[in-house]
Design a protein around this motif. Structure first.
Motif: not given
Length: 259
Positions: A109-137
């Protein structure tokens, strides 16, 4: 009064790690206060603990000028200056700072994310959670008699050779990725694919997974969009190899020791 606890400080300016000059050496800052003032509004990230002391990290807005007390050094070069445990945590800190910078807004939704835990952010509007992405090679050490396949990728810095490498694609196993990358980049077929080991690769957020394989057939035909050259090298006539910090070098050194 409670004793104020010292902190290991991982301070980055882009990919440059702030180090402290101490008795002719460069060391990681460890003090009760940050070695430099954090920018206004900067998040101080809790990374881990080291030697029973907390590790914290933050990013600077601009470049760091060398002083009598401090100098900035690229994370890659810090491998040669720091103990391995500190270098590994510096890599983790850099990955978290990279994630923090690139996850400021909700991807839904484009809202500003809020830090919830050391490696987790949560959108205060729609509840989307974001974690660090790791690219496997994957990395592949291809053996043929008393030789190994070494390549020069177009993006290599310097004059060294390395191993066939490539990113894991959606819907494939690591072993399938190994066979595909070798075939795509060199035209060769391989067999007996076996796991070697893995390594976090914080440039900026990767996980390198190494495999050993045997040459099974075909003639070298390089993928010109990826490689400048590829060839089998005898163990007594190896070219310049990757630096010691890489899993590729560990794999090559392991192969050399099998003699």
């Amino acid at each position: 009064m409670d004793k104020i606890e010292a902190v290991w400080w991982f301070v980055f300016s882009k990919d440059q790690l702030l180090l402290e000059k101490q008795n002719g050496s460069l060391v990681l800052p460890c003090s009760t206060e940050a070695p430099v003032t954090p920018p206004r509004g900067a998040t101080i990230h809790q990374i881990a603990t080291l030697d029973n002391l907390p590790c914290k990290a933050f990013a600077l807005d601009g470049d760091v000028e060398e002083t009598n007390l401090h100098v900035a050094m690229s994370l890659r070069m810090a491998y040669d200056a720091l103990p391995l445990s500190q270098y590994n945590l510096a890599g983790k800190a850099f990955e978290i700072l990279h994630w923090d910078h690139n996850s400021r807004f909700c991807s839904v939704c484009g809202s500003t994310m809020k830090q919830q835990e050391p490696i987790m952010k949560k959108c205060p509007v729609c509840g989307t959670e974001m974690y660090p992405n790791i690219s496997a090679a994957i990395l592949v050490l291809v053996c043929k008699d008393d030789s190994i396949l070494l390549v020069r990728a177009l993006n290599f810095r310097g004059t060294h050779y390395g191993l066939v490498a490539g990113f894991l694609e959606t819907g494939e196993t690591l072993e399938e990725c190994v066979r595909r990358e070798v075939k795509e980049e060199t035209g060769l077929d391989i067999s007996n694919v076996t796991y070697f080991g893995n390594q976090p690769w914080p440039y900026p957020s990767g996980l390198m997974v190494g495999f050993i394989a045997d040459y099974a057939g075909g003639e070298i035909k390089i993928q010109k969009e990826e490689l400048s050259t590829a060839a089998f090298f005898h163990r007594d006539n190896l070219p310049e190899l990757p630096r010691k910090l890489s899993l590729a070098r560990k794999m090559i050194d392991w192969w050399i020791e099998q003699k």
